[in-house]
Design a protein around this motif. Structure first.
Motif, short mmCIF file in Angstrom:
data_model
loop_
_atom_site.label_atom_id
_atom_site.label_comp_id
_atom_site.label_asym_id
_atom_site.label_seq_id
_atom_site.Cartn_x
_atom_site.Cartn_y
_atom_site.Cartn_z
N THR A 24 0.83 -1.20 0.00
CA THR A 24 0.00 0.00 0.00
C THR A 24 0.87 1.25 0.00
O THR A 24 0.64 2.19 -0.79
CB THR A 24 -0.93 -0.01 1.23
OG1 THR A 24 -1.80 -1.15 1.15
CG2 THR A 24 -1.76 1.26 1.29
N ALA A 25 1.88 1.29 0.86
CA ALA A 25 2.76 2.45 0.92
C ALA A 25 3.53 2.64 -0.38
O ALA A 25 3.75 3.77 -0.83
CB ALA A 25 3.73 2.30 2.09
N PHE A 27 2.63 1.81 -3.51
CA PHE A 27 1.77 2.37 -4.55
C PHE A 27 1.45 3.83 -4.26
O PHE A 27 1.44 4.67 -5.17
CB PHE A 27 0.50 1.54 -4.69
CG PHE A 27 0.64 0.37 -5.63
CD1 PHE A 27 0.06 0.38 -6.89
CD2 PHE A 27 1.39 -0.74 -5.27
CE1 PHE A 27 0.20 -0.69 -7.76
CE2 PHE A 27 1.54 -1.82 -6.13
CZ PHE A 27 0.94 -1.80 -7.38
N HIS A 28 1.21 4.17 -3.00
CA HIS A 28 0.93 5.56 -2.66
C HIS A 28 2.12 6.46 -2.96
O HIS A 28 1.96 7.58 -3.46
CB HIS A 28 0.55 5.66 -1.19
CG HIS A 28 -0.84 5.18 -0.89
ND1 HIS A 28 -1.31 4.96 0.38
CD2 HIS A 28 -1.87 4.87 -1.72
CE1 HIS A 28 -2.56 4.54 0.33
NE2 HIS A 28 -2.93 4.47 -0.94
N ASP A 29 3.33 5.98 -2.67
CA ASP A 29 4.54 6.77 -2.96
C ASP A 29 4.65 7.08 -4.45
O ASP A 29 5.19 8.12 -4.84
CB ASP A 29 5.79 6.01 -2.52
CG ASP A 29 6.02 6.07 -1.02
OD1 ASP A 29 5.27 6.78 -0.33
OD2 ASP A 29 6.95 5.38 -0.54
N GLY A 31 2.20 7.57 -6.40
CA GLY A 31 1.03 8.32 -6.84
C GLY A 31 -0.05 7.45 -7.46
O GLY A 31 -0.87 7.94 -8.24
N PRO A 33 -3.22 4.44 -6.94
CA PRO A 33 -4.14 3.88 -5.95
C PRO A 33 -3.65 2.50 -5.50
O PRO A 33 -3.18 1.70 -6.32
CB PRO A 33 -5.46 3.79 -6.71
CG PRO A 33 -5.09 3.76 -8.16
CD PRO A 33 -3.83 4.58 -8.28
N ALA A 34 -3.75 2.25 -4.22
CA ALA A 34 -3.30 0.95 -3.70
C ALA A 34 -4.26 -0.15 -4.15
O ALA A 34 -5.48 0.05 -4.15
CB ALA A 34 -3.23 0.99 -2.18
#
Length: 230
Positions: A24-25, A27-29, A31, A33-34
């Motif tokens: 999750t982190a 994919f967020h890094d 930009g 969506p997780a």
């Protein structure tokens, strides 16, 4: 001599918090969506590049290499934050130690983790000395390719017919079938029991306490157990 191979994530250790958190982190890094939690857990067992590729769209494929490195960084961060590491499932130690005491059994690992990750888990839980063959994404193609099993058979000299793989995913059962060995599924992992049955599990167990009886039925072990001298 019999060879019992264990998967790691979802079979020996409950690493879902680490895997979902790191993915999750990552994919967020980037930009992005997780992916949904179930999708993330559904690819556990594949080697990391294939797992991340399976979670991305065709347009995101050029980002896979960077996502792989990001995932490694976040996973290591979580290991530092969660100092006890990935917890073993209840009964894992007892099952491994019982099998290790037998004089007719060798134990091994077949995992999509890196050797570094596997070494960390085995060292954290004091289990390294029980396993005679370690097969990871560093020395074999990703599951469900049978190379990890073939490596283990070659290293130990055990026949395929005397070898069983314990795993929680369809990739494990597919690998076992491709290698000509039998697979025992575990219901406490990351994929539903029906998926394991569908991909050829000889049996699916619900507790580690059931493992030795399941192995005895598959391998024809006698009731009396001959154990190694302490």
């Amino acid at each position: 001599m019999d060879l019992i191979l264990f998967d790691v994530d979802g079979t020996l250790v409950d690493s879902r918090a680490f895997i979902v958190g790191a993915m999750t982190a990552t994919f967020h890094d980037a930009g992005l969506p997780a992916p949904p939690r179930d999708d993330i857990l559904g690819i556990v067992g594949l080697s990391l590049p294939l797992a991340i590729a399976a979670l991305t769209t065709p347009a995101q494929q050029p980002l896979v290499d960077g996502l792989v490195e990001g995932y490694k960084t976040h996973y290591q961060r979580l290991r530092v934050e969660m100092q006890d590491g990935e917890p073993l499932y209840q009964g894992a130690v007892e099952a491994i130690e019982a099998l290790a005491r037998r004089d007719d059994v060798l134990l091994g690992i077949a995992t999509g983790k890196s050797m570094r990750g596997l070494d960390h888990i085995l060292a954290t839980h004091g289990l390294r000395h029980h396993f005679v063959t370690l097969n990871t994404a560093d020395n074999a193609p990703s599951k469900p390719h049978p190379a990890m099993v073939f490596n283990a058979l070659r290293e130990t000299g055990v026949e395929a017919g005397r070898t069983v793989l314990i795993g929680d995913s369809s990739y494990d059962m597919q690998m076992a079938r491709a290698a000509g060995i039998r697979g025992i599924g575990v219901s406490w992992g990351f994929q539903p029991a029906q998926a394991l049955h569908d991909d050829g599990a000889a049996v699916v167990i619900d507790r580690f306490a059931e493992l030795e009886d399941a192995l005895a039925a598959l391998l024809g072990w006698p009731q009396a157990i001959v154990e190694k001298t302490p």
